[in-house]
Every structure is written in structure tokens, then in C-alpha cells.
Design an enzyme around this catalytic site. Structure first.
Site, PDB file in Angstrom:
ATOM      1  N   PRO A 198      29.683  66.471  30.483  1.00 46.36           N
ATOM      2  CA  PRO A 198      28.650  66.868  29.528  1.00 46.36           C
ATOM      3  C   PRO A 198      27.302  66.375  30.001  1.00 46.36           C
ATOM      4  O   PRO A 198      27.174  65.236  30.416  1.00 46.36           O
ATOM      5  CB  PRO A 198      29.049  66.153  28.240  1.00 46.36           C
ATOM      6  CG  PRO A 198      30.069  65.164  28.610  1.00 46.36           C
ATOM      7  CD  PRO A 198      30.531  65.395  29.997  1.00 46.36           C
ATOM      8  N   CYS A 199      26.355  67.240  29.978  1.00 42.80           N
ATOM      9  CA  CYS A 199      25.064  66.874  30.556  1.00 42.80           C
ATOM     10  C   CYS A 199      23.973  67.152  29.554  1.00 42.80           C
ATOM     11  O   CYS A 199      22.999  67.839  29.864  1.00 42.80           O
ATOM     12  CB  CYS A 199      24.840  67.659  31.827  1.00 42.80           C
ATOM     13  SG  CYS A 199      26.150  67.355  33.002  1.00 42.80           S
ATOM     14  N   GLN A 200      24.122  66.601  28.346  1.00 41.82           N
ATOM     15  CA  GLN A 200      23.071  66.824  27.334  1.00 41.82           C
ATOM     16  C   GLN A 200      21.719  66.427  27.894  1.00 41.82           C
ATOM     17  O   GLN A 200      20.710  67.008  27.594  1.00 41.82           O
ATOM     18  CB  GLN A 200      23.312  65.996  26.072  1.00 41.82           C
ATOM     19  CG  GLN A 200      24.511  66.403  25.282  1.00 41.82           C
ATOM     20  CD  GLN A 200      25.673  65.502  25.607  1.00 41.82           C
ATOM     21  OE1 GLN A 200      25.861  65.109  26.762  1.00 41.82           O
ATOM     22  NE2 GLN A 200      26.451  65.166  24.596  1.00 41.82           N
TER      23      GLN A 200
END
Ligand SMILES: C[S@@+](CC[C@H](N)C(=O)[O-])C[C@H]1O[C@@H](n2cnc3c(N)ncnc32)[C@H](O)[C@@H]1O
Length: 512
Positions: A133-135
Site C-alpha cells: 500500500p502506497c498511500q
């Protein structure tokens, strides 16, 4: 694909959309070569969903008896009872999801130990799937962080979660990996430098980053554009890695980066995914689901007062759209006695193209899952109805400038254009816009196209737009369920990717 089983390790697994699709890929003689051996997920509710689905798969592929699973879906037995009826399969499902929510990074000892055990006893091909996840470098994340003067991208640990992914690649040394990410990864910068080329460099040689003993290197392919040089695939534009889901039979304009890594000693090139000419629309995807009314969030909620409010709205809308002869009071008269949730299917989904119906629909289920509406403020209901009528007339959702002054919310940004899309209806005749986890916070971007239902989409409708089969049970609270659905890779897209990987592996195995 002979009889070789493919071991699949699913990282950052969410509710399991990617795993569901990949593991559904089937050989010509009906075998399912991909076996998910391990799914790693830290969120407790997504973890529950994963385990329930893992049990479904065990039952389907093992005993072929799903009757107790359906009883659980219909609420006739508890999960505990389901587990007691199928102890062997339940145990396998729990082992697959590591017995509890597990966090890459924090729980690496456990994860890596299990990976080593699995790899040591597996002799067929291996595949790693999942997207860190690369918010931090998603577009939304960047605009949010722009207002935070203390935010330093380099210190954000989420930037580097993909290194956990590299660590696992080094341990598993899979023939193939599939990495999904948001499109923001293509343009995100750290210290003024684009990070995507760095990510590609790392993925090509994970061992160099992790300083692990692996010497394996990877070629990174796009699934939608052909590489100029298959031995050293390069692409003109980084956007060649962007998959537009609506081009592949998904009823949603979801655009995501998907990278396919192929180990350099695997002598095969993946085919690109085949486009489907006609687009699947929101109406085709959800219109068979039972009609529901919304609820009121800040006043007494009952169907009579709802009908009264909708009837009042009908008069106002008729005035607002007075030059449109198609909008009559009758065409806006509310349905009678709608409920806020409905478990009984009302029709067979014959409006769908066959490929989608075959994938989504399960006649034996006899229940509609996760189909329950939220409550909204009375003023918003009129805005929803306005949006829906506007979209039915114009085939597009209205911008803030298209709203009459009487419907403008008391929001200081309403007139500046900064919130032009504050209310977005999912247009019946087109694919939906991206279903994101934001759907859990408010329904304003996910308004149903039917003005007489006057509501935002249910979890099941969102799941349909994400192509989760109807028998996919989302566990946790309704908010948890929306987050899970919004986070996932559409399983039907993932199945197509699975077929591509299966063909790639079988062509390389047949050469051995
Ligand atoms: C975008 S979702 C993955 C969706 C999934 N691939 C699918 O198709 O359904 C990312 C997931 O990673 C999980 N996650 C985030 N950090 C994690 C970590 N360090 N370890 C394990 N899971 C993590 C989140 O809870 C979230 O469910």
C-alpha cells in the site's frame, strides 16, 4: 500445465480480490493450478473475509459441498458451527491466512519462517502477488500531505513498504510476481526524483536491495502494452503499465498500475490482455439487485416518512427540470414499502453479458449479501435525486455549477469549483468511476442512478462494480466492508492476469 501446482504467496492481501481472481484461472481440462499457500493481511476484518473465502475455496475444490457455506451466508448457522462441520477445511483456511492478522515488517519473523517452510517443500512454480500500500505516494495522499508542513515524504514508512515485498521476493524467488499499485506511483517524487524508475530497478534485482543471497533478476512486463525488446523489456512511457479496467470487461473506470515480473531464467514472454470492445455499464452490473430505500441519519427513520420526503422531492424536481417533458411527477413517484436491506433476490440477472453473469451469479446462494443502505440527511436526499435525474437526462453526473442555487450545500468551497464533484452519481449507461475505500466515509461520490431509490450504493453494489462474485462474504462492520471492497483488485481482472501467468508458466514448463 501438466499437473504442476503453482504455489501462491499473497501479500497485503486485503479481502483477497487479486488472490480470488488468480486462483480461479483454469486449465482447458478444468484444473485450478494456482494454490494460495499464504495470505498476509494485518487488518482484522479483511483477515476474517480472507479466511472465510479460503474456506469456501477449500470446500469448493475439495469436497464440492458448499451447502453449509450457503447456510452460513443465509445466517442459518454461525461461523463457529460452519467450522465445526468442516474442521479439516477450516484448519487449512486458517493456516493459509496465518491464523491471525499479520503485519509485514512487524511480524516478519513469523512470515519469513512460514515462507521458508512452504518453499522448502514445494517443487513446482511459485508466484508472489500483492501490492504494497502506497498511500504516501497516491495522488490523494500527496494532496492531503501537501497541507502538512511537517510532512517529509522520505520519513514516511509507507513509502518503503514495497521493500518488504522485495524481501519476500528474495526469499521465495518466484518464477513470476504480480504487483499492483495506484497510478500515483508513476509520478510520485522523493527529493525531486521520480521514484517509479527506482522501484523498477529494485524489482529487477530484489537481491541487491535486500542483500539476500538470491541472485535472481526479473524482467518487468506491462500487461497491456507490448515490450520493444522482450529480452530486456523497456516501454516508451511509464503509463504503459497502467491498466484501464473498463477496457477489460470490468464495469468500472479503475486505472491501476500492474507490473508483471518474470524471472530472467524463465524463457517466456507474457501475452498482453485482450480488450473487450463494449463497455460493461453500471446498470448491467447492478440493476437486478433488490430495490432499497435510503434511511434518514438525523431524524426518525421509517418508510412512510421516507416516501413522504421523496414525494415532496418529486414536486420540487419537476419544477427544477420543468423544460424536460420526460420528468413527470409520476416518473418520480416513490416505490412503495421499500426496505433498507433485502436478502431475497428479486430477479435473475439476465441484463448482464454472459461472461459477467457466469462469473458473478450463483443460483444456489439464494440470498443477497451485504445489501443494506446507509442513512443520509434529508437535504442530501434531494441532491441525490437531482443528481440521478440529471444523469439520466445528460448521461453525466452534474458538477456543482449544474446544481440550482436552492440545492447548494452550505459549504464555503461549493462555488469555487474546488468541490465541483461533491456529489457524483454513478451513471447507469457507463462504467462506474473508481470504487475507492473512501466509499466507507460518505456516499456522495457513489450515488445510485435511480432517483426513486435516492441513496448511495450498498456494499454489494460496490462489490458488483469490483466484480466480486455474489457468494463472496465480506466480514466486519459495514464500514469495514466498504473499505475492503474499495481496496481490492477486481477479481475478474485478476482472473485474466492469472490466465496470462498460467499460459506463460505452461509454455516455459513445456520447454523444460
Ligand atoms: C490495497 S489493499 C490490497 C488489496 C488486495 N490486493 C485485493 O486485491 O483485495 C492493501 C492491504 O494491505 C494491508 N496492509 C497494509 N500494511 C500492511 C502490512 N504492513 N502488513 C500486512 N498488510 C498490510 C491493508 O490493511 C490493506 O488491506
Amino acid at each position: 500445465m501438466e499437473d504442476k501446482e503453482v504455489l501462491v504467496v499473497d501479500l497485503f492481501a486485503g479481502p483477497g480480490g487479486l488472490g480470488e481472481g488468480i486462483s480461479s484461472a483454469q486449465t482447458a481440462d478444468g484444473k485450478h493450478p494456482f494454490k494460495i499457500a499464504m495470505s498476509v493481511e494485518k487488518d482484522p476484518s479483511a483477515h476474517k473475509t480472507l479466511t472465510t473465502r479460503a474456506l469456501f475455496r477449500e470446500l469448493k475444490l475439495g469436497s464440492h459441498d458448499l451447502s453449509n457455506y450457503y447456510r452460513y451466508a443465509r445466517g442459518e448457522i454461525t461461523k463457529q458451527e460452519l467450522y465445526e462441520l468442516h474442521p479439516k477445511e477450516a484448519k487449512k483456511a486458517e493456516v493459509e491466512t496465518l491464523n491471525c492478522p499479520t503485519e509485514l515488517g512487524k511480524d516478519n519473523e513469523k512470515v519469513h519462517k512460514r515462507i521458508k517452510e512452504l518453499v522448502a517443500k514445494h517443487y513446482g512454480p511459485k508466484v508472489v502477488i500483492g501490492g504494497p500500500p502506497c498511500q504516501a505516494y497516491s495522488l490523494a495522499g500527496r494532496s492531503r500531505n501537501a497541507g502538512n508542513k511537517d510532512y517529509v515524504a522520505e520519513n514516511d514508512s509507507r513509502h518503503f513498504l514495497y521493500k518488504e515485498y522485495l524481501e519476500v521476493l528474495s526469499l521465495v524467488e518466484p518464477e513470476v510476481f504480480v504487483m499492483e499499485n495506484v497510478r500515483g506511483i508513476l509520478t510520485a517524487k522523493v527529493n525531486g526524483q521520480l521514484i517509479f524508475p527506482e522501484i523498477l530497478k529494485d524489482l529487477r534485482a530484489p537481491g541487491k536491495v535486500t542483500q539476500n543471497k538470491t541472485h535472481h533478476e526479473y524482467k518487468i512486463f506491462s500487461l497491456v502494452a507490448s515490450a520493444e525488446n522482450e529480452n530486456l523489456p523497456e516501454y516508451k512511457n511509464s503509463s504503459d503499465f497502467l491498466i484501464k479496467c473498463e477496457d477489460f470487461g470490468i464495469p468500472q473506470a479503475r486505472h491501476r498500475v500492474i507490473l508483471l515480473g518474470v524471472r530472467c531464467d524463465v524463457n517466456a514472454t507474457p501475452a498482453i490482455l485482450e480488450k473487450i470492445e463494449s463497455k460493461l455499464t453500471v446498470e448491467q452490473a447492478i440493476s437486478d439487485l433488490p430495490k432499497l430505500r435510503s434511511g434518514f441519519s438525523k431524524q426518525k427513520d421509517c418508510s412512510k416518512s421516507w416516501e413522504l420526503a421523496i414525494t415532496e422531492h418529486a414536486s420540487q424536481l419537476k419544477t427544477l427540470f420543468r423544460d424536460k417533458s420526460t420528468i413527470t411527477k409520476k416518473s418520480l413517484t416513490p416505490y412503495k414499502n421499500l426496505n433498507r436491506s433485502e436478502k431475497k433476490p428479486t430477479s435473475i440477472p439476465n441484463q448482464m453479458p454472459k461472461y459477467y453473469k457466469d462469473w458473478i451469479y450463483d443460483e444456489a446462494l439464494e440470498v443477497v449479501l451485504n445489501h443494506e443502505t446507509r442513512g443520509h440527511m434529508k437535504q442530501d436526499l434531494l441532491r441525490y435525486a437531482y443528481c440521478a435525474v440529471f444523469a439520466n437526462l445528460n448521461n453525466t453526473s452534474p458538477k456543482s455549477r449544474d446544481f440550482p442555487a436552492s440545492l447548494a450545500p452550505a459549504h464555503k468551497n461549493w462555488h469555487t469549483g474546488a468541490h465541483a464533484d461533491r456529489f457524483r452519481v454513478q451513471v447507469a449507461s457507463a462504467p462506474a468511476t473508481t470504487v475507492t475505500s473512501h466509499i466507507s466515509k460518505d456516499g456522495h461520490y457513489f450515488v445510485h442512478y435511480d432517483p426513486k431509490q435516492c441513496r448511495s450504493l450498498t456494499v454489494r453494489e460496490a462489490a458488483r462494480l469490483q466484480t466480486f462474485p455474489d457468494n463472496y462474504i465480506f466480514e466486519g462492520t459495514r464500514t469495514n466492508q466498504y473499505v475492503q471492497v474499495g481496496n481490492a483488485v477486481p477479481p475478474l481482472l485478476a482472473k485474466k492476469i492469472g490466465v496470462t501467468v498460467m499460459n506463460l508458466l505452461s509454455s516455459c514448463l513445456s520447454k523444460q
